[in-house]
Design a protein around this motif. Structure first.
Motif, short mmCIF file in Angstrom:
data_model
loop_
_atom_site.label_atom_id
_atom_site.label_comp_id
_atom_site.label_asym_id
_atom_site.label_seq_id
_atom_site.Cartn_x
_atom_site.Cartn_y
_atom_site.Cartn_z
N LEU A 25 29.82 60.28 43.06
CA LEU A 25 29.09 59.55 44.10
C LEU A 25 29.47 58.07 44.16
N ILE A 78 32.80 61.05 46.90
CA ILE A 78 32.05 61.20 48.17
C ILE A 78 30.95 60.14 48.19
N ASN A 114 22.35 61.71 49.86
CA ASN A 114 20.98 62.12 49.53
C ASN A 114 20.06 60.92 49.32
N GLY A 148 22.84 67.81 39.67
CA GLY A 148 22.85 67.94 38.22
C GLY A 148 21.85 68.92 37.65
N ASN A 161 23.41 69.55 46.82
CA ASN A 161 23.91 69.75 48.17
C ASN A 161 22.93 69.15 49.17
N PRO A 162 23.42 68.31 50.07
CA PRO A 162 22.52 67.55 50.93
C PRO A 162 21.51 68.40 51.72
P1 AMP Z 1 25.35 69.39 41.87
O1 AMP Z 1 24.03 70.03 42.08
O2 AMP Z 1 25.26 68.13 41.10
O3 AMP Z 1 26.32 70.36 41.27
O4 AMP Z 1 25.89 69.02 43.30
C1 AMP Z 1 26.13 70.01 44.28
C2 AMP Z 1 26.95 69.45 45.41
O5 AMP Z 1 26.21 68.41 46.05
C3 AMP Z 1 28.24 68.81 44.97
O6 AMP Z 1 29.22 69.11 45.95
C4 AMP Z 1 27.95 67.34 44.97
O7 AMP Z 1 29.08 66.54 45.16
C5 AMP Z 1 26.97 67.22 46.10
N1 AMP Z 1 26.06 66.08 45.89
C6 AMP Z 1 25.34 65.86 44.78
N2 AMP Z 1 24.62 64.73 44.90
C7 AMP Z 1 24.90 64.23 46.13
C8 AMP Z 1 24.48 63.08 46.84
N3 AMP Z 1 23.60 62.23 46.31
N4 AMP Z 1 24.98 62.87 48.07
C9 AMP Z 1 25.86 63.73 48.62
N5 AMP Z 1 26.28 64.84 48.00
C10 AMP Z 1 25.82 65.10 46.77
#
Ligand code: AMP
Ligand code: MG
Length: 427
Positions: free
Chosen positions: A194, A210, A214, A261, A320-321
């Motif tokens: 991020l 990216i 969120n 996470g 995921n947004p």
């Molecule tokens: P995660 O649950 O951390 O595995 O994230 C799942 C997906 O959401 C991944 O593709 C991340 O890059 C995306 N993601 C996580 N946090 C954000 C955020 N704050 N803004 C945009 N995308 C996010």
């Protein structure tokens, strides 16, 4: 050996019930200016100290009359007085009428208003009028107390205020209102990928990086729900830093809200960190989007001067947004309203669904209950956003609602489906 069985995902309504069962409404209150009380929750009943409206008054520009004087159309009455809004006339003498304006108190003795359009001036001056109708007793009179009677509970404790309610409070003479304290929410985003908009321009973004989207909608959604947000920014994908962030945030907040996470990868540190610092009561919901959702509690530290009698709530949203957005609206929103003591059960569940025809096909059923991003069209049906991936935030911008589609259900063009309005969820 058998492969380890995966724990079944929790049904969404069970998850919501669990969240609401964990809430103890905040007891702290504060007094705020009525002007600043939009979307706050009343901490006490509002009892009216007066009638609204305070007097019988005219709802038209016209003439106050005694109906006994007008038994047939065409009666001519002398105009004995003139009563604008904000002035109080004197008793109406029999055989006369009073010029009166909208909102002006009806003079004693008058029992109806004749609207101006039903009269003609006699001889072009305002000394007398022809009354062209036979008025019914009481017509065009708004009665004292017809909106609110003195002593009535106008808005109950637990009412979430909106613009109409603020106007109502003002009509009772209230310049300040006692409301429930703002929930203190610590917000953080997790993810080494991020980057904050503004820190790196698009052309210089490293491969794999990216922007943090969120953080932008979550902060605003929290604020719309009356929360005081401590935005702790981005926490890297490291166990020690995740533990440290949770530990410090727990002491002086009612809720820690994270995004990302909380899934099953080695880089997902939120779940074990919460388990280490407290308890995790819920992890993974049978909904789409939104499966990786977690609820737990994090202990507070007495050494830091925190109130240790109640633990800090923890909610982990998916990264995921779209998953983050939808689970916030359907689960976190009712939780935060309940935390503020909102009493209206309609606000503590899903919005009232509206049955509308699908103008699309969904040939593949999903094992999970789905919340499809849709939009009402001009012919009374629903269009489906073509890409329902949980990473495609465009679907939530384009859509004006969600179709609540039960697990294992296909949809054919013309089927009635349950539509939930996003406007209601964003209010
Ligand atoms: P995660 O649950 O951390 O595995 O994230 C799942 C997906 O959401 C991944 O593709 C991340 O890059 C995306 N993601 C996580 N946090 C954000 C955020 N704050 N803004 C945009 N995308 C996010
Ligand atoms: Mg991540």
């Amino acid at each position: 050996m058998n492969a380890p069985r995966r724990a079944p995902l929790m049904p969404m309504e069970e998850a919501l019930a669990l969240l609401l069962a964990r809430v103890q409404p905040l007891t702290a209150t504060e007094s705020v200016a009525t002007f600043d009380a939009d979307r706050r929750v009343l901490a006490t009943d509002l009892v009216s100290a007066l009638h609204v409206p305070p007097n019988d008054n005219s709802s038209m520009d016209g003439y106050a009359v005694r109906t006994a004087d007008i038994t047939a159309p065409g009666v001519v009455l002398p105009v004995s007085q003139r009563i604008p809004a904000g002035h109080f006339g004197h008793a109406l003498q029999p055989g006369t009428c009073a010029r009166i304006f909208t909102g002006a108190p009806v003079p004693e003795g008058a029992d109806a208003i004749v609207m101006q359009e039903d009269t003609r001036e006699v001889g072009g001056n305002l000394h007398a009028v022809h009354v062209d109708v036979v008025p019914a007793p009481g017509q065009w009179i708004r009665r004292a107390g017809e909106d609110v009677t003195r002593g009535a509970v106008v808005l109950p404790r637990g009412q979430r205020l909106n613009p109409a309610a603020l106007g109502m409070a003002a009509s009772l003479g209230l310049a300040r209102l006692d409301v429930v304290a703002r929930p203190r929410v610590a917000l953080f985003s997790t993810g080494d990928e991020l980057v904050m908009p503004g820190d790196v321009p698009p052309q210089d973004m490293k491969p794999g990086a990216i922007y943090n989207s969120n953080r932008f909608f979550l902060r605003v959604l929290l604020q719309r729900l009356g929360c005081e947000v401590s935005d702790l920014g981005i926490v890297p994908d490291r166990r020690d830093l995740t533990l440290a962030a949770l530990r410090t945030a727990a002491d002086h907040h009612d809720l820690i809200l994270t995004s990302g996470g909380v899934s099953v990868g080695e880089e997902d540190h939120i779940k074990p960190a919460v388990q280490q610092l407290g308890s995790l009561d819920l992890w993974q919901i049978a909904m789409k989007p939104g499966k990786p959702f977690a609820y737990g509690q994090v202990r507070r530290d007495a050494g830091a001067g925190a109130d240790v009698a109640t633990p800090c709530h923890f909610i982990g949203l998916p990264g995921n947004p779209v998953s983050s957005f939808v689970t916030f609206l359907l689960l976190v929103r009712p939780f935060l309203l309940a935390l503020q003591g909102v009493s209206d059960a309609r606000l503590l569940g899903l919005p009232q669904p509206v049955q509308l025809p699908a103008h699309f096909d969904l040939p593949r059923a999903d094992k999970r209950r789905e919340f499809l991003r849709v939009r009402r069209n001009a012919v009374g049906g629903l269009d489906l956003f073509p890409n329902q991936s949980s990473g495609v935030l465009t679907s939530a911008v384009w859509g004006d609602g969600l179709v609540d589609n039960p697990a294992g259900t296909t949809i054919a063009h013309g089927d009635a489906v349950s539509y939930l309005s996003l406007a209601e969820l964003l209010a």
